[in-house]
Design an enzyme around this catalytic site. Structure first.
Site, PDB file in Angstrom:
ATOM      1  N   ASN A 196       1.212  -1.213  -0.304  1.00 29.33           N
ATOM      2  CA  ASN A 196       0.051  -0.242   0.254  1.00 29.33           C
ATOM      3  C   ASN A 196       1.032   1.033  -0.063  1.00 29.33           C
ATOM      4  O   ASN A 196       2.642   0.664   0.015  1.00 29.33           O
ATOM      5  CB  ASN A 196      -0.268   0.189   1.548  1.00 29.33           C
ATOM      6  CG  ASN A 196      -0.397  -0.208   2.786  1.00 29.33           C
ATOM      7  OD1 ASN A 196       0.656   1.159   2.742  1.00 29.33           O
ATOM      8  ND2 ASN A 196      -0.441  -1.309   2.978  1.00 29.33           N
TER       9      ASN A 196
ATOM     10  N   ASP B  60      -4.514  -6.420   4.923  1.00 30.26           N
ATOM     11  CA  ASP B  60      -5.210  -7.055   5.781  1.00 30.26           C
ATOM     12  C   ASP B  60      -5.235  -8.202   5.036  1.00 30.26           C
ATOM     13  O   ASP B  60      -4.843  -9.375   5.505  1.00 30.26           O
ATOM     14  CB  ASP B  60      -6.456  -6.628   5.184  1.00 30.26           C
ATOM     15  CG  ASP B  60      -6.511  -4.952   6.008  1.00 30.26           C
ATOM     16  OD1 ASP B  60      -6.467  -5.216   6.999  1.00 30.26           O
ATOM     17  OD2 ASP B  60      -7.452  -4.016   5.430  1.00 30.26           O
TER      18      ASP B  60
ATOM     19  N   LYS C   8       8.311 -17.494 -10.553  1.00 30.33           N
ATOM     20  CA  LYS C   8       7.987 -16.321 -11.412  1.00 30.33           C
ATOM     21  C   LYS C   8       6.223 -16.210 -11.585  1.00 30.33           C
ATOM     22  O   LYS C   8       6.721 -17.361 -12.878  1.00 30.33           O
ATOM     23  CB  LYS C   8       8.978 -15.615 -12.114  1.00 30.33           C
ATOM     24  CG  LYS C   8       7.990 -14.053 -12.983  1.00 30.33           C
ATOM     25  CD  LYS C   8       9.054 -13.212 -13.230  1.00 30.33           C
ATOM     26  CE  LYS C   8       7.868 -11.975 -14.296  1.00 30.33           C
ATOM     27  NZ  LYS C   8       9.000 -11.493 -15.367  1.00 30.33           N
TER      28      LYS C   8
ATOM     29  N   PRO D  67      -2.259 -11.866  10.240  1.00 32.68           N
ATOM     30  CA  PRO D  67      -2.894 -11.498  11.846  1.00 32.68           C
ATOM     31  C   PRO D  67      -3.151 -10.165  12.524  1.00 32.68           C
ATOM     32  O   PRO D  67      -2.515  -9.302  11.359  1.00 32.68           O
ATOM     33  CB  PRO D  67      -1.277 -11.962  12.445  1.00 32.68           C
ATOM     34  CG  PRO D  67      -0.538 -12.003  11.476  1.00 32.68           C
ATOM     35  CD  PRO D  67      -1.079 -12.411  10.316  1.00 32.68           C
TER      36      PRO D  67
ATOM     37  N   ILE E  58      -1.841  -7.617  14.746  1.00 34.68           N
ATOM     38  CA  ILE E  58      -0.242  -7.077  15.343  1.00 34.68           C
ATOM     39  C   ILE E  58      -1.205  -6.746  16.112  1.00 34.68           C
ATOM     40  O   ILE E  58      -0.944  -6.515  18.073  1.00 34.68           O
ATOM     41  CB  ILE E  58       0.847  -6.753  14.171  1.00 34.68           C
ATOM     42  CG1 ILE E  58       1.071  -7.748  13.099  1.00 34.68           C
ATOM     43  CG2 ILE E  58       1.497  -6.096  15.207  1.00 34.68           C
ATOM     44  CD1 ILE E  58       1.683  -6.935  11.957  1.00 34.68           C
TER      45      ILE E  58
ATOM     46  N   PHE F 225      -3.549   2.902  15.417  1.00 36.82           N
ATOM     47  CA  PHE F 225      -4.486   4.042  14.735  1.00 36.82           C
ATOM     48  C   PHE F 225      -5.239   3.669  13.911  1.00 36.82           C
ATOM     49  O   PHE F 225      -5.552   2.319  14.140  1.00 36.82           O
ATOM     50  CB  PHE F 225      -2.901   4.490  13.373  1.00 36.82           C
ATOM     51  CG  PHE F 225      -2.439   5.604  13.853  1.00 36.82           C
ATOM     52  CD1 PHE F 225      -1.207   5.418  15.401  1.00 36.82           C
ATOM     53  CD2 PHE F 225      -2.585   6.425  13.770  1.00 36.82           C
ATOM     54  CE1 PHE F 225      -1.018   6.088  15.235  1.00 36.82           C
ATOM     55  CE2 PHE F 225      -1.615   7.713  14.185  1.00 36.82           C
ATOM     56  CZ  PHE F 225      -0.986   7.295  14.758  1.00 36.82           C
TER      57      PHE F 225
ATOM     58  N   LYS G  92     -13.227  -0.060  17.053  1.00 37.23           N
ATOM     59  CA  LYS G  92     -11.931  -0.236  17.368  1.00 37.23           C
ATOM     60  C   LYS G  92     -11.270  -0.102  18.619  1.00 37.23           C
ATOM     61  O   LYS G  92     -10.989  -1.180  19.236  1.00 37.23           O
ATOM     62  CB  LYS G  92     -11.216   0.469  16.165  1.00 37.23           C
ATOM     63  CG  LYS G  92     -10.041  -0.224  15.618  1.00 37.23           C
ATOM     64  CD  LYS G  92      -9.633   0.004  14.185  1.00 37.23           C
ATOM     65  CE  LYS G  92     -10.259  -0.029  12.694  1.00 37.23           C
ATOM     66  NZ  LYS G  92      -9.916   0.903  11.492  1.00 37.23           N
TER      67      LYS G  92
ATOM     68  N   LYS H 256     -10.273  -4.401  20.216  1.00 33.98           N
ATOM     69  CA  LYS H 256      -9.426  -4.402  19.764  1.00 33.98           C
ATOM     70  C   LYS H 256      -8.450  -4.463  21.225  1.00 33.98           C
ATOM     71  O   LYS H 256      -7.378  -5.260  21.293  1.00 33.98           O
ATOM     72  CB  LYS H 256      -8.393  -3.919  18.696  1.00 33.98           C
ATOM     73  CG  LYS H 256      -8.413  -3.920  17.522  1.00 33.98           C
ATOM     74  CD  LYS H 256      -7.637  -3.746  16.659  1.00 33.98           C
ATOM     75  CE  LYS H 256      -7.725  -3.503  15.176  1.00 33.98           C
ATOM     76  NZ  LYS H 256      -7.260  -3.958  14.547  1.00 33.98           N
TER      77      LYS H 256
HETATM   78  O1  C5P Z   1      -8.541  -2.802  11.916  1.00 35.02           O
HETATM   79  P1  C5P Z   1      -7.797  -1.243  11.194  1.00 35.02           P
HETATM   80  O2  C5P Z   1      -6.704  -2.311  10.080  1.00 35.02           O
HETATM   81  O3  C5P Z   1      -8.533  -0.211  10.846  1.00 35.02           O
HETATM   82  O4  C5P Z   1      -6.311  -0.934  12.415  1.00 35.02           O
HETATM   83  C1  C5P Z   1      -5.545  -0.682  12.256  1.00 35.02           C
HETATM   84  C2  C5P Z   1      -5.206  -0.050  13.601  1.00 35.02           C
HETATM   85  O5  C5P Z   1      -4.717  -1.582  14.159  1.00 35.02           O
HETATM   86  C3  C5P Z   1      -3.268   0.331  13.388  1.00 35.02           C
HETATM   87  O6  C5P Z   1      -2.726   0.692  15.071  1.00 35.02           O
HETATM   88  C4  C5P Z   1      -2.540  -0.719  12.810  1.00 35.02           C
HETATM   89  O7  C5P Z   1      -1.121  -0.282  13.507  1.00 35.02           O
HETATM   90  C5  C5P Z   1      -3.012  -2.219  13.532  1.00 35.02           C
HETATM   91  N1  C5P Z   1      -3.078  -3.738  12.305  1.00 35.02           N
HETATM   92  C6  C5P Z   1      -2.048  -4.403  12.577  1.00 35.02           C
HETATM   93  N2  C5P Z   1      -2.101  -5.681  12.044  1.00 35.02           N
HETATM   94  C7  C5P Z   1      -3.350  -5.531  10.773  1.00 35.02           C
HETATM   95  C8  C5P Z   1      -4.100  -4.813  10.742  1.00 35.02           C
HETATM   96  C9  C5P Z   1      -4.135  -3.740  11.232  1.00 35.02           C
HETATM   97  O8  C5P Z   1      -0.880  -3.977  13.953  1.00 35.02           O
HETATM   98  N3  C5P Z   1      -3.348  -6.763  10.585  1.00 35.02           N
END
Ligand code: C5P
Length: 398
Positions: free
Chosen positions: A209, A278, A288, A304, A306, A322, A336, A340
């Site tokens: 991204n 995601d 390739k 996962p 994180i 964030f 969120k 979370k």
């Molecule tokens: O669920 P969303 O992606 O909107 O959440 C954003 C927050 O979750 C950010 O702080 C991002 O660094 C963290 N995040 C993560 N691992 C993921 C997806 C998002 O740590 N796979």
């Protein structure tokens, strides 16, 4: 105005970078600093005292034995007045003389007579910089507690390429802001994830991204300036590691999770600032993939989370996430926070142009269990400092 009322004694010595001294005065004043200038004789060949006097609003001294100057703020008074002495540019010659403890000019005398910290910003030909004499002088000054900033590397006035360019005035200014930042996070270990992740498709392709990593790096820089021990777990970005920060480079979300979990038990604060992909490709091809078909489909599975994994730990750090949203920011952010199991969430509306993703400025609304605070649009550095101050205050009050 991070340097409000700070008294900066700027020593300009005789190199081509002396002209940058004029800009440095302005940048320091922009941040609220009061600047007084001393010049070496050599510097007057590159820029006039009158220019610097007009910019600083104070007489500019070049001569140690100038009766008129000594009638005003004498050299000892100047040295005592300063909260910090910055020598920029610092030539090989002035560095050698400061190291030798000489008091033959105003600049060297100011360094001897001050009890304020002294910052040296070297600027010279790359061969002169790399010469063992200069290197030993700088190492010696560093051992004695002088702070050395730079030099940058690149093309030089003489046409050569290498280390020896003076840091840009904005960079020196930002470092001074850090220097004076209150040490609210002293003794705290903080881990920050930053940048994008890359999810491999085959050995040459990946999905990623547009995250620049700027916000996470600004947080790491500000946290270090506030006295924290900082570990930055970074996806691939094009940014320099902030001074004093330990950086761990990763590519995929799995690698990021692994690096985070290895050291998370030691951390007091965790900030998930990375734009973690995601989804990842379920079966990464060994070779390739050939473009033989008109269409192709990738089978993907969830990566996962994180941040949520950290927040689920029994002994967990103060955990901050964030939330980049395009609508209903407060609603989604609070959701969120709960889902979370976070201590705090910083939400930004990425639908506003020039804010958030990839931009240099940002605005956040920060939520926690029983409170919230809006941080108005500002540079990512300023926003980082404000967010970390909020975190430090929450930790103190809990
Ligand atoms: O669920 P969303 O992606 O909107 O959440 C954003 C927050 O979750 C950010 O702080 C991002 O660094 C963290 N995040 C993560 N691992 C993921 C997806 C998002 O740590 N796979």
């Amino acid at each position: 105005m991070n340097l409000k009322n700070k008294k900066v004694l700027l020593g300009i010595s005789g190199g081509i970078a002396a002209y940058k001294g004029a800009d440095l005065i302005r940048r320091l004043q922009d941040q609220g600093a009061e600047v007084r200038v001393v010049m070496s004789k050599g510097a007057t060949a590159f820029i006039t005292p009158l220019t610097l006097q007009a910019l600083s609003g104070h007489p500019v001294s070049t001569d140690l034995l100038d009766p008129a100057a000594e009638m005003g703020m004498g050299h000892i008074e100047l040295a005592r007045w300063a909260d910090v002495v910055v020598i920029a540019p610092a030539t090989a010659n002035v560095i050698a003389r400061i190291n030798a403890g000489m008091a033959d000019e105003l600049i060297t005398t100011a360094c001897l007579a001050t009890d304020a910290p002294v910052v040296i910003c070297p600027a010279m030909n790359q061969q002169m910089y790399l010469n063992i004499a200069t290197q030993e002088n700088l190492a010696n000054l560093s051992r004695r507690g002088y702070t050395i900033w730079g030099p940058d590397a690149g093309i030089q006035a003489c046409g050569e390429v290498g280390p020896g360019r003076m840091l840009q005035p904005l960079d020196i200014c930002a470092r001074l802001e850090q220097f004076f930042a209150p040490k609210l996070l002293a003794g705290q270990k903080i881990m920050i994830t930053a940048g994008p992740t890359r999810e491999a498709i085959d050995p040459v392709r990946y999905i990623s991204n547009h995250s620049s990593g700027k916000m996470g790096y600004a947080l790491a820089q500000a946290a270090a300036a506030m006295g924290a021990e900082v570990t930055l777990v970074s996806g691939p970005v094009n940014l320099a590691t902030p001074a004093g920060v330990t950086r761990i480079n990763v590519e995929s979300a799995e690698q990021m999770l692994h690096s985070v979990m290895q050291d998370i038990a030691q951390q007091h604060i965790f900030i998930g600032c990375a734009a973690v992909a995601d989804y990842k490709v379920k079966q990464v091809a060994d070779q390739k993939i050939k473009k033989s078909n008109a269409h192709m489909q990738l089978d993907m599975e969830r990566n996962p989370d994180i941040l949520a994994t950290v927040a689920q730990q029994q002994q967990r750090p103060f955990t901050v996430g964030f939330a980049a949203e395009t609508q209903d920011v407060a609603h989604y952010a609070m959701d969120k926070l709960k889902r979370k199991n976070l201590d705090m969430i910083a939400a930004n509306d990425v639908s506003i142009a020039g804010q958030g993703f990839n931009a240099d400025s940002n605005a956040l609304t920060v939520f926690w269990q029983d409170g919230q605070q809006a941080l108005a649009v500002a540079s990512k550095q300023a926003i980082a400092q404000q967010l970390l101050t909020l975190i430090a205050n929450r930790i103190k009050s809990s």
